[in-house]
Design an enzyme around this catalytic site. Structure first.
Site, PDB file in Angstrom:
ATOM      1  N   HIS A 183       0.778  -1.284  -0.115  1.00  0.00           N
ATOM      2  CA  HIS A 183      -0.014   0.126   0.028  1.00  0.00           C
ATOM      3  C   HIS A 183       0.843   1.225   0.057  1.00  0.00           C
ATOM      4  O   HIS A 183       1.917   1.251   0.393  1.00  0.00           O
ATOM      5  CB  HIS A 183      -0.978  -0.246   1.192  1.00  0.00           C
ATOM      6  N   CYS A 184       0.262   2.372  -0.385  1.00  0.00           N
ATOM      7  CA  CYS A 184       0.856   3.618  -0.402  1.00  0.00           C
ATOM      8  C   CYS A 184       0.012   4.482   0.192  1.00  0.00           C
ATOM      9  O   CYS A 184      -0.934   4.091   1.076  1.00  0.00           O
ATOM     10  CB  CYS A 184       1.208   4.225  -1.749  1.00  0.00           C
ATOM     11  N   ALA A 185      -0.173   5.773  -0.255  1.00  0.00           N
ATOM     12  CA  ALA A 185      -1.092   6.847   0.483  1.00  0.00           C
ATOM     13  C   ALA A 185      -2.597   6.818  -0.150  1.00  0.00           C
ATOM     14  O   ALA A 185      -3.525   6.976   0.697  1.00  0.00           O
ATOM     15  CB  ALA A 185      -0.607   8.263   0.178  1.00  0.00           C
TER      16      ALA A 185
END
Length: 119
Positions: free
Chosen positions: A79-81
């Site tokens: 995941h990222c932002a």
């Protein structure tokens, strides 16, 4: 023909598994052995991350994957932002032979909006 960031992300999403924050939270709660990989930059990680998430910035992913993620068949959720970098990371891991990788759509933003715990 050159591709934009948006086109690259769109292609990555089409080629990889996506999952939502609720499913990831349930995988973590059930003790199913999922490894959550946070591909954001170190300062983003330090500002708040999913408990137990492994920090592995997108820029170092391919370089450090074998060392940090030795089991290519293990369940990995990146995941990222928001989801773009995560999609690209999931695609890269898939291309490197990882067989059970998903991107958490909506990223840490959706995680926090649901009120889930961050460290």
């Amino acid at each position: 023909m050159a591709k934009s960031y948006e086109e690259l992300v769109s292609e990555a999403r089409a080629e990889t598994e996506g999952t939502d924050v609720e499913a990831v939270r349930e995988e973590l709660r059930s003790g199913g052995g999922v490894t959550v990989v946070d591909v954001r930059e170190p300062d983003e990680y330090e500002a708040g991350h999913i408990p137990g998430a492994k920090p592995l910035p997108r820029g170092l992913l391919e370089y450090k994957a074998a060392e940090e993620l030795p089991d290519k068949d293990a369940r990995i959720v990146v995941h990222c932002a928001l989801g773009g970098r995560g999609s690209l990371a999931a695609k890269s891991l898939k291309e490197m032979g990882y067989t059970n990788v998903a991107n958490m759509e909506g990223g840490i933003k959706d995680w926090k909006e649901k009120g889930y715990e961050v460290e």
